[in-house]
Scaffold this active site. Sequence first.
Site, PDB file in Angstrom:
ATOM      1  N   SER A  58      79.693  38.834  37.725  1.00  0.00           N
ATOM      2  CA  SER A  58      81.074  38.665  37.251  1.00  0.00           C
ATOM      3  C   SER A  58      82.141  38.943  38.296  1.00  0.00           C
ATOM      4  O   SER A  58      83.325  38.711  38.041  1.00  0.00           O
ATOM      5  CB  SER A  58      81.328  39.561  36.029  1.00  0.00           C
ATOM      6  N   LYS A  61      84.685  36.316  38.956  1.00  0.00           N
ATOM      7  CA  LYS A  61      85.957  36.151  38.232  1.00  0.00           C
ATOM      8  C   LYS A  61      87.168  36.507  39.080  1.00  0.00           C
ATOM      9  O   LYS A  61      88.301  36.219  38.680  1.00  0.00           O
ATOM     10  CB  LYS A  61      85.932  36.970  36.943  1.00  0.00           C
ATOM     11  N   SER A 118      85.804  41.808  31.271  1.00  0.00           N
ATOM     12  CA  SER A 118      84.980  40.758  31.880  1.00  0.00           C
ATOM     13  C   SER A 118      84.509  39.722  30.873  1.00  0.00           C
ATOM     14  O   SER A 118      83.373  39.238  30.932  1.00  0.00           O
ATOM     15  CB  SER A 118      83.765  41.387  32.583  1.00  0.00           C
TER      16      SER A 118
END
Length: 382
Positions: A58, A61, A118
């Site tokens: 993640s 991102k 997230s």
Amino acid sequence: MKKTLLCLLLALLLAAASLVSVSAADLELAAPSAILMDAATGTVIYEANAHERLRPASVTKIMTLLLVMEALQDGRIGWNDTITTSSAAAAKGGSQIYLEENEQLSFEEMLKSVVVSSANDCATALAEHVAGSEAAFVSMMNERAAELGMTDTHFVNCTGLDDEPDAAEHLTSAWDIAIMSRELLKHSEIKQYTTIWMDTVRNGEFGLSNTNKLVRFYDGTTGLKTGYTSAAGYCLSASAERNGMELIAVVLHCQTSTDRFESAKALLNYGFSNYALVTPQPAEPIAAIPVVLGKAGSITPVPETSEPVLIDKALAGGVTTEVLLDEQVTAPVAQGQTLGKMTVRSGEKILAEIALVAPERVEALTFWDVFLQLLQRVCMTE
């Protein structure tokens, strides 16, 4: 009560650890790939296997958020937008706030859910809002990565999830993550969200808790993003600011969550203990330079940049500046034309060389201007 005391004790231990000075040779990191970068200058302070191409989970991102912030800056989307959830966004697994198809949520709540918790469903919805589809957005991600010089990077989705057929091709490096983290931090509004510890969305009905525990337990934390999948391991891009200096520590492929936070803290502690930012200033005001055959008789140069210089704290006390200027310059003088340089030293070590340039254009005298000046001088001598 026990939980509160434990949190307080952990905070005190982290604060004490941040005061300990270490050297680069003393750094023993559990992270197999790591980098420490100064956010202001982009200077790499420490790196280990920083160009190894790994899955970022993640931490992906960060690029997603960067493109969202740039779309806001360009006016392509707005803070007051309402976003409708597509079936593709609602179907995303992993971390999420469990959006339902056609559910509408404000842009700000979508953004907050991505940054703090997230949320993969919200990240996909934001990507679609910016580009029309996740595939189009991923193309934008790769184009932006190329523009930033992220040569180790190839994205296949906007979330970092490993459950897609081409997920094995979704790769980047600690070095490239530091680059995109630095770019994201230039959008100061993002820190309103990256520093949130706990919050809610849907009118308080759904709680958010920051996956970056440094937000609560490391002094000066400004962000940034965690990541975990079984293939990527535990990853983190952590940023913190103290005494006007902001650092970015990236660690990838750690075996445990504790390893990633401890490794990032060790990097940040090293940077804050051993480095400082200084803005070079001339010891005395810069003198004006005579302009030959110019409509202005002289021009006073200015430093080409006012950006700070990252230096070893051990050198900070002996920093000196030396200014060398051209004796004169002949018109026309272009704005930004180099007229000298300022050298920043600590002892014999050169820390920086900064060009001294013309702050504005100076036009050359025309033949008619010269004739009138000569005529005026002749008249004044009679």
